[in-house]
Design an enzyme around this catalytic site. Sequence first.
Site, PDB file in Angstrom:
ATOM      1  N   SER A 106      -3.206  17.901  14.237  1.00 51.37           N
ATOM      2  CA  SER A 106      -2.778  18.978  15.126  1.00 51.37           C
ATOM      3  C   SER A 106      -3.613  19.003  16.393  1.00 51.37           C
ATOM      4  O   SER A 106      -4.794  18.627  16.379  1.00 51.37           O
ATOM      5  CB  SER A 106      -2.952  20.311  14.377  1.00 51.37           C
ATOM      6  OG  SER A 106      -2.868  21.399  15.265  1.00 51.37           O
ATOM      7  N   TYR A 125      -8.501  26.408   8.704  1.00 55.38           N
ATOM      8  CA  TYR A 125      -7.312  25.553   8.826  1.00 55.38           C
ATOM      9  C   TYR A 125      -7.596  24.400   9.802  1.00 55.38           C
ATOM     10  O   TYR A 125      -7.372  23.229   9.500  1.00 55.38           O
ATOM     11  CB  TYR A 125      -6.111  26.382   9.307  1.00 55.38           C
ATOM     12  CG  TYR A 125      -5.015  25.549   9.935  1.00 55.38           C
ATOM     13  CD1 TYR A 125      -4.133  24.829   9.136  1.00 55.38           C
ATOM     14  CD2 TYR A 125      -4.889  25.447  11.324  1.00 55.38           C
ATOM     15  CE1 TYR A 125      -3.142  24.026   9.710  1.00 55.38           C
ATOM     16  CE2 TYR A 125      -3.911  24.661  11.904  1.00 55.38           C
ATOM     17  CZ  TYR A 125      -3.042  23.954  11.093  1.00 55.38           C
ATOM     18  OH  TYR A 125      -2.085  23.168  11.669  1.00 55.38           O
ATOM     19  N   LYS A 151      -8.033  20.089   9.353  1.00 53.46           N
ATOM     20  CA  LYS A 151      -7.370  19.023  10.129  1.00 53.46           C
ATOM     21  C   LYS A 151      -8.413  18.013  10.617  1.00 53.46           C
ATOM     22  O   LYS A 151      -8.217  16.804  10.529  1.00 53.46           O
ATOM     23  CB  LYS A 151      -6.599  19.612  11.318  1.00 53.46           C
ATOM     24  CG  LYS A 151      -5.344  20.390  10.936  1.00 53.46           C
ATOM     25  CD  LYS A 151      -4.282  19.497  10.320  1.00 53.46           C
ATOM     26  CE  LYS A 151      -3.048  20.249   9.900  1.00 53.46           C
ATOM     27  NZ  LYS A 151      -2.170  19.493   8.985  1.00 53.46           N
ATOM     28  N   ASP A 211      -6.837  32.622  20.198  1.00 56.20           N
ATOM     29  CA  ASP A 211      -5.874  31.828  20.972  1.00 56.20           C
ATOM     30  C   ASP A 211      -6.576  31.041  22.067  1.00 56.20           C
ATOM     31  O   ASP A 211      -7.461  31.573  22.757  1.00 56.20           O
ATOM     32  CB  ASP A 211      -4.811  32.731  21.622  1.00 56.20           C
ATOM     33  CG  ASP A 211      -3.614  32.944  20.720  1.00 56.20           C
ATOM     34  OD1 ASP A 211      -3.406  32.119  19.800  1.00 56.20           O
ATOM     35  OD2 ASP A 211      -2.881  33.927  20.930  1.00 56.20           O
TER      36      ASP A 211
END
Length: 338
Positions: A125, A150, A154, A298
């Site tokens: 990702s 998370y 990755k 974000d």
Amino acid sequence: MSKTVLVSGGAGFIGSHVTVELSQAGYDVIIADNMSNCDETNYNGVCAILGKKLPFIKMDFCDQAATDKLFSENKIDAVIHFAAFKAVGESVAEPIKYYKNNLDSFLNILQAAKDHGTHVLFSSSATVYGEPDVAPVTEQSPRKSATSPYGNTKQMCEDFLRDCVAAYGMHGIALRYFNPIGAHPSALIGELPRGIPNNLVPFITQTAIGKRECLNIFGNDYPTPDGTCLRDYIDIVDLAKAHVCAVNRMVEGRMDEPYEIFNIGTGRPLSVLELVNAFQQVNGVKLNYRFAPRREGDTIAVWADPSLAERKLGWKATRTVEETLAAAWAWEKHLAGK
Ligand code: UD1
């Protein structure tokens, strides 16, 4: 003789679209999924699109014996690993659950791939880039420290693959997806979020259909042209085709290095507001939205330099964001029986 590809998590959003493209490209596909985060909708849709029933195995890749059995009983040329938990917020609340599931399952796959001479494609990702200093990002851009368990899984899985390739003479590719959106043009497969969607496009389509009252646009005071975040939204069918190119490259022995990484994006940044407006315009619907505070964690702006994938995989995104948003809306309407 056709080659066989195992797709772990093949009943999910990305896995189901990849399965269709692989099968249409002439691969024999085995789907394996523990169905922990989906129902049979996408599997049935895949079979309907292809006009045939694909082999499906209900299993959990955290089960090492079951994983080895699957690889022993089938001649698997390549495995694509999607089976993982993917909710950023939940991973912050339940890190052990995420580390156990996402790392164990991939280690078991790597062990089996090593033992059986199988090529490995890992679904990574753009989250590994964190908040990049410069956009667009290339595969050489630094990986920033992950902002969630998370994201950490990755990065760790990329490293597992890199190290196994180096140690055991295996071949592997990691594809770093930007923001996959949309649905198959048949409207028979698509994204099926459980509960309240975290991601933007499912939230938009559910708001448009009336399942959600109002879309919150998280932040309109970012240092971007319209104040909302910039992302690289990549059509799910385009993204799925990148996997066919990557598998071809591995099984045909065309890799330049035994471990390769490719960005899979369009190279075009789009703001949240631009995406919302495009959705309204192409689908002729009015979306109820309001500006809300920024969402924690974000990133402001991230988009891909996809030129390496174009050069080496011979892959390029082709679908316009309008086509993609029309497909996402057709899928939502299909789910609602409209
Ligand atoms: C997230 C994950 C990414 C993962 C991807 C899956 C991080 C930091 N992000 O990306 O790893 O691969 O999902 O698609 O790990 N937005 C709203 N309102 C909403 C939902 C989203 O305004 O209701 C905005 C967000 O603030 C963001 C943009 O839409 O600017 C895209 O959000 P989202 O779809 O959740 O994807 P990412 O956070 O970019």
